[in-house]
Every structure is written in C-alpha cells, then in structure tokens.
Design an enzyme around this catalytic site. Sequence first.
Site, PDB file in Angstrom:
ATOM      1  N   ARG A 125      47.284  34.815  52.294  1.00 42.24           N
ATOM      2  CA  ARG A 125      46.762  35.644  51.194  1.00 42.24           C
ATOM      3  C   ARG A 125      45.260  35.733  51.376  1.00 42.24           C
ATOM      4  O   ARG A 125      44.574  34.719  51.415  1.00 42.24           O
ATOM      5  CB  ARG A 125      47.093  35.025  49.839  1.00 42.24           C
ATOM      6  N   GLU A 144      38.026  34.138  50.901  1.00 46.10           N
ATOM      7  CA  GLU A 144      38.620  33.292  51.939  1.00 46.10           C
ATOM      8  C   GLU A 144      39.989  33.865  52.271  1.00 46.10           C
ATOM      9  O   GLU A 144      40.504  34.723  51.549  1.00 46.10           O
ATOM     10  CB  GLU A 144      38.797  31.851  51.447  1.00 46.10           C
ATOM     11  N   ASN A 146      43.866  32.339  52.852  1.00 46.15           N
ATOM     12  CA  ASN A 146      44.697  31.138  52.731  1.00 46.15           C
ATOM     13  C   ASN A 146      45.860  31.260  53.690  1.00 46.15           C
ATOM     14  O   ASN A 146      46.667  32.182  53.569  1.00 46.15           O
ATOM     15  CB  ASN A 146      45.243  31.025  51.298  1.00 46.15           C
ATOM     16  N   SER A 151      49.899  30.694  47.039  1.00 48.93           N
ATOM     17  CA  SER A 151      50.866  30.695  45.939  1.00 48.93           C
ATOM     18  C   SER A 151      50.712  31.898  45.010  1.00 48.93           C
ATOM     19  O   SER A 151      49.860  32.751  45.199  1.00 48.93           O
ATOM     20  CB  SER A 151      50.764  29.388  45.161  1.00 48.93           C
ATOM     21  N   LYS A 305      37.598  26.853  56.293  1.00 46.58           N
ATOM     22  CA  LYS A 305      36.343  27.526  55.942  1.00 46.58           C
ATOM     23  C   LYS A 305      35.427  27.606  57.170  1.00 46.58           C
ATOM     24  O   LYS A 305      34.691  28.568  57.352  1.00 46.58           O
ATOM     25  CB  LYS A 305      35.635  26.781  54.808  1.00 46.58           C
ATOM     26  N   LYS A 364      30.476  25.100  50.671  1.00 47.56           N
ATOM     27  CA  LYS A 364      31.933  24.879  50.721  1.00 47.56           C
ATOM     28  C   LYS A 364      32.330  23.803  51.722  1.00 47.56           C
ATOM     29  O   LYS A 364      32.045  23.933  52.915  1.00 47.56           O
ATOM     30  CB  LYS A 364      32.641  26.181  51.128  1.00 47.56           C
ATOM     31  N   GLU A 368      40.907  22.970  50.095  1.00 48.77           N
ATOM     32  CA  GLU A 368      41.618  24.089  49.476  1.00 48.77           C
ATOM     33  C   GLU A 368      42.015  23.711  48.056  1.00 48.77           C
ATOM     34  O   GLU A 368      41.980  22.543  47.689  1.00 48.77           O
ATOM     35  CB  GLU A 368      42.902  24.399  50.264  1.00 48.77           C
ATOM     36  N   GLY A 369      42.410  24.716  47.291  1.00 50.67           N
ATOM     37  CA  GLY A 369      43.033  24.432  46.007  1.00 50.67           C
ATOM     38  C   GLY A 369      42.108  24.503  44.812  1.00 50.67           C
ATOM     39  O   GLY A 369      42.518  24.258  43.685  1.00 50.67           O
ATOM     40  N   ARG A 450      43.740  37.427  39.926  1.00 48.56           N
ATOM     41  CA  ARG A 450      43.456  36.254  39.090  1.00 48.56           C
ATOM     42  C   ARG A 450      42.110  36.461  38.412  1.00 48.56           C
ATOM     43  O   ARG A 450      41.180  36.988  39.022  1.00 48.56           O
ATOM     44  CB  ARG A 450      43.400  34.989  39.941  1.00 48.56           C
TER      45      ARG A 450
HETATM   46  P1  ADP Z   1      39.614  27.213  47.599  1.00 52.50           P
HETATM   47  O1  ADP Z   1      40.172  26.976  48.947  1.00 52.50           O
HETATM   48  O2  ADP Z   1      39.310  25.978  46.851  1.00 52.50           O
HETATM   49  O3  ADP Z   1      40.437  28.205  46.828  1.00 52.50           O
HETATM   50  P2  ADP Z   1      37.607  29.327  47.684  1.00 52.50           P
HETATM   51  O4  ADP Z   1      36.747  29.638  48.832  1.00 52.50           O
HETATM   52  O5  ADP Z   1      38.681  30.290  47.374  1.00 52.50           O
HETATM   53  O6  ADP Z   1      38.187  27.854  47.895  1.00 52.50           O
HETATM   54  O7  ADP Z   1      36.699  29.132  46.410  1.00 52.50           O
HETATM   55  C1  ADP Z   1      37.237  28.771  45.147  1.00 52.50           C
HETATM   56  C2  ADP Z   1      36.719  29.711  44.072  1.00 52.50           C
HETATM   57  O8  ADP Z   1      35.286  29.676  44.044  1.00 52.50           O
HETATM   58  C3  ADP Z   1      37.083  31.155  44.286  1.00 52.50           C
HETATM   59  O9  ADP Z   1      38.351  31.432  43.733  1.00 52.50           O
HETATM   60  C4  ADP Z   1      35.957  31.876  43.578  1.00 52.50           C
HETATM   61  O10 ADP Z   1      36.205  31.923  42.182  1.00 52.50           O
HETATM   62  C5  ADP Z   1      34.760  30.965  43.810  1.00 52.50           C
HETATM   63  N1  ADP Z   1      34.004  31.390  44.997  1.00 52.50           N
HETATM   64  C6  ADP Z   1      34.245  31.020  46.277  1.00 52.50           C
HETATM   65  N2  ADP Z   1      33.379  31.615  47.123  1.00 52.50           N
HETATM   66  C7  ADP Z   1      32.564  32.380  46.374  1.00 52.50           C
HETATM   67  C8  ADP Z   1      31.469  33.234  46.666  1.00 52.50           C
HETATM   68  N3  ADP Z   1      31.027  33.405  47.912  1.00 52.50           N
HETATM   69  N4  ADP Z   1      30.857  33.865  45.632  1.00 52.50           N
HETATM   70  C9  ADP Z   1      31.286  33.681  44.363  1.00 52.50           C
HETATM   71  N5  ADP Z   1      32.312  32.893  44.027  1.00 52.50           N
HETATM   72  C10 ADP Z   1      32.957  32.235  45.015  1.00 52.50           C
HETATM   73 MG    MG Z   2      40.651  30.196  47.095  1.00 52.86          MG
END
Ligand code: ADP
Ligand code: MG
Length: 474
Positions: A125, A144, A146, A151, A305, A364, A368-369, A450
């Site tokens: 996703r 990102e 996944n 899910s 990442k 980051k 994940e999660g 979401r």
């Molecule tokens: P995870 O693997 O924990 O889901 P993500 O990279 O999806 O990691 O980051 C988690 C959440 O943080 C995202 O769903 C988003 O709400 C926020 N986020 C992540 N990267 C960014 C970004 N570059 N700018 C703004 N918000 C971000």
């Molecule tokens: Mg995410």
Amino acid sequence: MAGLWDAALRGEAAVRRAALAAVDAALLEGVLMRTEAEPNASDVVSYAPFTLLPSAVPSALFRQAYAVQQDFNLLVDAISQDGEFLERALASTIKVDDFTARLFRIHLQVLEEGLAQSVFLGINRSDYMFDCGAPGAPALKQIEINTIAASFGGLASRTAAVHGRVLKELGMAEEASRLLPNNPSEGLASGIAKAWELYGSRSAVVMFLVEDVQRNIFDQRCVENELWNRNIRVIRKRFRDVFEKGSLDEARRLYMDGQEVAVVYYREGYVPKNYDQQNWEARLLLERSRAVKCPDIATQLAGTKKVQQELSRPGTLEKLLPGRTEAIARIRATFAGLYSLDMGEEGDKIAATAIANPDQFVLKPQREGGGNNLYGEELRQVLEKIKDSPERTSYILMDKIQPQPTRNYLLRAHSPLKASECISELGIFGVYVRQGKELVMNEAAGHLLRTKAVEHADGGVAAGVAVLDTPYLV
Ligand code: ADP
Ligand code: MG
C-alpha cells in the site's frame, strides 16, 4: 477545500442524528473492530473509528495515485530481486539497527541456501498526502510504501456504504451517489488466489500469520472470506504455532498440523516486538519453505524507510527499472525530499539544517505501525544528541508535508462528538504475482483514506490516531 459540508452541518441536532445513523451503519456494514478490553474475543465488538463525513480529495491527485501504482509494484518487485542494491542501501543501517540486521541475515541465509519457490506475491500500500507547502495546486507526495501487513483493505471495502448512508441522512443523496466503489478485499484476495493456484496443490491451504492480539480481525476476515468464497481453505496461525507445529518435508514443503501450506500471508512480523527467539526461528522456517510468502523477506526489506530514501538518489530508479522512462517519471513525481544521515559531509549538512529548522522535517527510524517518527522540538533534541554518532544512520530525514486541514468529526466508541481540524492520507493497494521472470498479475486493487486530527503529527488507525474515511472527489 475547507467547508465542503458546511451547509449540511449547520445545527448540532443534525450532526447528532447523522452520527447515530453513522455508527449503526458501520455496525451493519461490518466496519468492525474488537474492543481494547477484549481484543481476542468477538462476543462484544465495536465499530472501527471513522469520520462522520467523507473528505475532499482532489480528483487529479487521486487519479495520479492510481496511475503510478503498477509502477510502484514493478519497482518493489525489482528491488526485492536485486540483492546487491539491498545490501548497498542497507549497509549503514544494519550496523546500528538490530531489527533490520536480523531480517537482512535471514535474507542472506535463504539466498545462500537457494529459494525453494519461484512464485512471488506482493501486496503493498503506497501512502500519500496532498502537499500544499509550495505555491500552486496541491501535490501528491508519497509518505511511504508498506510492503508487509498493509492493513485496512478489508474495512475500506465497506466504508463508502457508511458514508453514503450519512450523506443521505443529511439530505445529500446526489453527493452520496458520487462516492466511488472500492473493493480492496476482492483485489487482495485475487492476488492470494492466483499465488495459491500457481503453487499447484488443490488441497493446500492459505495461512494468515496473525498477531497474538487480534483487534483488527474483521479487516482480515474480509479478505479471508473472499478466499473461502473461491473454495480456498484459510487457516489463522501465530508465529508461536509455527514454531510448535510447523515443519518442512524433504522438498521444503511447509506443513502445519499435517496440512500443506501454499501461501503465507503475513499480517504480523513487521516490528521488533513481534519477535522473540522462537518467533525468529519460525520466521526462518517460513522463509526457507516452498510456500509462497506474501511478502518474502527481500520484499519486506524493500519497504524499509532507508530503501525509500536511497531510491530518491539520482540515477537509482534508472538502474532498478532500466528503459522505463515514463514509469520512472511517474514514480519520481511523488517523491518528497528524502535525506541520508550516513556518516560524512552530506549527512552532517542535512543534520545541521534539520536542527536549525526542525519543523520542516520528519525524523524516521526503521519502524512501522505508527508512533515512531520524531517531529519539531523532539526531532531537534534527538538529532542534537546523536548527530556525531553512527546511531544517526538508523534514521532518515524527510521533508515534512503540509496538507490543508479541513473540519470533520472523528467517531470513536466512548468519545464525545466534537469537530476537529483534520488532515488525510490516501493509500493505494497494489497486488502483483510473479512466476520466475514473468509478471502474471500487476494491479492497483483499491484505496484507503485515513484521517486524523492535526494535533497528532504521527500515527495510523491501529495506533489509535487516524480513522477510516472515504474520498469525495472534487
Ligand atoms: P509508519 O511506518 O509508522 O506508518 P510513516 O512513514 O507512514 O510510518 O509515518 C507515520 C505517520 O506520520 C504518517 O501516517 C503521517 O501521518 C506522518 N508522516 C510521516 N511522514 C510524514 C511527512 N513527511 N510529512 C508529514 N507527515 C508525515
Ligand atoms: Mg505509514
């Protein structure tokens, strides 16, 4: 696009009535989740949190996200087959991040032994936000991708019906009819079914590898039921069950309780807390087996990442997808600024920039999660502390995306009804199947929207921050 539903929302009584209808519609449609109090029983269940109203999504960006999904499928698949690229991309990370290192060791071990299966199933996703940081129209920027346990495809297949009901309640039948159909359950299941078929044993089962705590079981059941409808048997097992009852025969066929397993679909195994020593042994057994793994360990690593950041280096996509100029352009257009914190001048420079401007970046780790990233003052403090140590290489830096907030109501069991300023994240599901060198399926399989209140920088639905939503194209 603030104010899409303003007219309909005038009046507290109308909102309350709509919220009551919404919750009952969610229960009727099966947008369900087990409760925190009883995460492993279905005697009492509740609804998965969701927005009262669908959120506006620019239709051009929505189409762009769908149009690039097959390219991302190709890219993830290419990375997973390129051991040298993975090794180079993750070299600095695995020196300091134990979890990634452990996954990487299994990856090397199975390559050395030789893979027992030539069918590969990917379900991913790709997540995006709509960036309004630069002047002009909002831009689609990838958060990102996944590649393991992506899910909410199941519940997302049922959410549009709930929002349709709400819009009708509020006197907007015309708008309700414009909500798009969405069925990731079916798309995900067709990938799993294809892999099962190519495995070639009618009596073999599909195994969902599930967590000890199973609050989100209904999301999985949606996909599971699509398989039962095709007369494919599904079993649900945990790593511990695999450790205790899993075995391989001389051809490395996987057996659970005497049943041959054709496909292992991981809904677990993506964070360190999923593993103790026995679970690592179970993971190795599964990876060595002849079962089709969704994902195999190389594909899981492709979703880190660190790999995402390395992909943004000039020339990398060209090497991974030779000759695919248009696909590369579509992929690259979705990239936000991504920066390596590897030791050296490049890393020193970006670390200093982020410390000076912490609100423009996200820090980051390889996790994940939800709930793991660092923002603002916390980002500054952590980076200040680790900036001269190799520890910094377990993180990457990313430009912070700036979406335009809109008003909505987030419906959660036992929470008071109140309006919040919200931002949304659009995910597109990708499904592909490869047999040897031949890609036999490559599809975009539906979407997930979401939405969360702006005061939460991070976090997904399972993390208790974001809620399910439906796009309303504008
Ligand atoms: P995870 O693997 O924990 O889901 P993500 O990279 O999806 O990691 O980051 C988690 C959440 O943080 C995202 O769903 C988003 O709400 C926020 N986020 C992540 N990267 C960014 C970004 N570059 N700018 C703004 N918000 C971000
Ligand atoms: Mg995410």
